[in-house]
Design a protein around this motif. Sequence first.
Motif, PDB file in Angstrom:
ATOM      1  N   LEU A 192       0.701  -1.315   0.242  1.00  0.00           N
ATOM      2  CA  LEU A 192       0.229   0.151   0.152  1.00  0.00           C
ATOM      3  C   LEU A 192       0.646   1.526  -0.250  1.00  0.00           C
ATOM      4  O   LEU A 192       0.463   2.181  -0.669  1.00  0.00           O
ATOM      5  CB  LEU A 192      -1.002   0.083   1.106  1.00  0.00           C
ATOM      6  N   PRO A 193       1.971   1.448   0.690  1.00  0.00           N
ATOM      7  CA  PRO A 193       2.714   2.596   0.821  1.00  0.00           C
ATOM      8  C   PRO A 193       3.132   3.209  -0.553  1.00  0.00           C
ATOM      9  O   PRO A 193       3.058   4.248  -0.914  1.00  0.00           O
ATOM     10  CB  PRO A 193       3.664   2.306   1.739  1.00  0.00           C
ATOM     11  N   GLN A 194       3.985   1.992  -1.172  1.00  0.00           N
ATOM     12  CA  GLN A 194       4.269   2.346  -2.430  1.00  0.00           C
ATOM     13  C   GLN A 194       3.189   2.534  -3.530  1.00  0.00           C
ATOM     14  O   GLN A 194       3.135   3.422  -4.534  1.00  0.00           O
ATOM     15  CB  GLN A 194       5.326   1.313  -3.205  1.00  0.00           C
ATOM     16  N   ALA A 195       1.988   1.872  -3.454  1.00  0.00           N
ATOM     17  CA  ALA A 195       0.857   2.248  -4.379  1.00  0.00           C
ATOM     18  C   ALA A 195       0.308   3.377  -4.166  1.00  0.00           C
ATOM     19  O   ALA A 195       0.101   4.072  -5.303  1.00  0.00           O
ATOM     20  CB  ALA A 195      -0.090   0.981  -3.851  1.00  0.00           C
ATOM     21  N   LEU A 196       0.233   4.004  -2.956  1.00  0.00           N
ATOM     22  CA  LEU A 196      -0.355   5.375  -2.759  1.00  0.00           C
ATOM     23  C   LEU A 196       0.573   6.415  -3.364  1.00  0.00           C
ATOM     24  O   LEU A 196       0.201   7.393  -3.846  1.00  0.00           O
ATOM     25  CB  LEU A 196      -0.613   5.492  -1.373  1.00  0.00           C
ATOM     26  N   THR A 197       2.100   6.143  -3.048  1.00  0.00           N
ATOM     27  CA  THR A 197       2.909   6.963  -3.856  1.00  0.00           C
ATOM     28  C   THR A 197       2.899   7.071  -5.356  1.00  0.00           C
ATOM     29  O   THR A 197       2.970   8.265  -6.043  1.00  0.00           O
ATOM     30  CB  THR A 197       4.312   6.536  -3.377  1.00  0.00           C
ATOM     31  N   ASP A 198       2.812   5.974  -5.840  1.00  0.00           N
ATOM     32  CA  ASP A 198       2.517   5.690  -7.411  1.00  0.00           C
ATOM     33  C   ASP A 198       1.246   6.456  -7.919  1.00  0.00           C
ATOM     34  O   ASP A 198       1.441   6.859  -9.038  1.00  0.00           O
ATOM     35  CB  ASP A 198       2.629   4.202  -7.750  1.00  0.00           C
ATOM     36  N   ALA A 199       0.384   6.445  -7.040  1.00  0.00           N
ATOM     37  CA  ALA A 199      -0.957   7.010  -7.424  1.00  0.00           C
ATOM     38  C   ALA A 199      -0.795   8.659  -7.254  1.00  0.00           C
ATOM     39  O   ALA A 199      -1.710   9.403  -7.537  1.00  0.00           O
ATOM     40  CB  ALA A 199      -2.138   6.477  -6.573  1.00  0.00           C
TER      41      ALA A 199
END
Length: 271
Positions: A192-199
């Motif tokens: 999730l942390p990387q996914a939110l950053t990528d978003a």
Amino acid sequence: MSDTATVENGYVFDPSWEREHSRLSALEEIYDSQSRHRLTELGVAEGWRCLEVGCGAGSIARWLARQVGAAGRVLAVDLDTRFAEAHTLSNLEVRRHDILTDRLPDAPFDLVHARAVVEHLSDRDEALRRMVAATRPGGWVVVEDFDIDGPMYPAAARYYPPQYIEVAERLGRALRAAFGAAGVDPGTGRRLPQALTDAGLTEVGAEVYAPVLTGGSSAFFPLTLRSLRPRLLETGEVSDADIEEVITLTKLQGSTYIPNFMVLAWGRKPS
């Protein structure tokens, strides 16, 4: 596990099961305190507009409605809204909605929250993109999902009594396999942390929540295992006796166990 029956396929739980409402309510009893703490820390206040994706039995949506007051508004969405519709809050709307296909209101939200939802979706990146798009500049996106992948299920097994560790590890393998077979990503939480950053979000943070439960204190895990029993047996990793052994443990006074690790992640949409 999931807070909702939010997807057309890939959802592990049977929403028609006669005890599904009880299971969702028991999930809320375990995880609501951590969710409320984080949302409070992010500043939820009078007048906010909030979107609850996959509202399940509705406890967080109702809590948000009370926090934002008469000047605020909460929209709670799910594919199955039966368990969230009974409320008397004038600033809370419950709507049947598919986050992957249905349009959201044009006016952006101060907060978008989803718990135990994204992991079940067929296109997790698209779901996050839509959630970010629905957030106003400066607003927050908060996503919570389980992590039962890799070393996490053996780690959870260490919190069982010593004589239950092996069966807990077998159960963890079965849960991971059952989720994967249904199209659920068992490691969504840790990503999730990387996914939110990528978003495109900033000020991204995360924490892992793993409540150590005592026997008889919660119905969530035994109800979850009963609901998933056919899927767990199909994996070949556990027997029916294994499942019953763990269910018995969850009711045994003085015993301890961890149901699973929940990752709570948040990020802010750039102004």
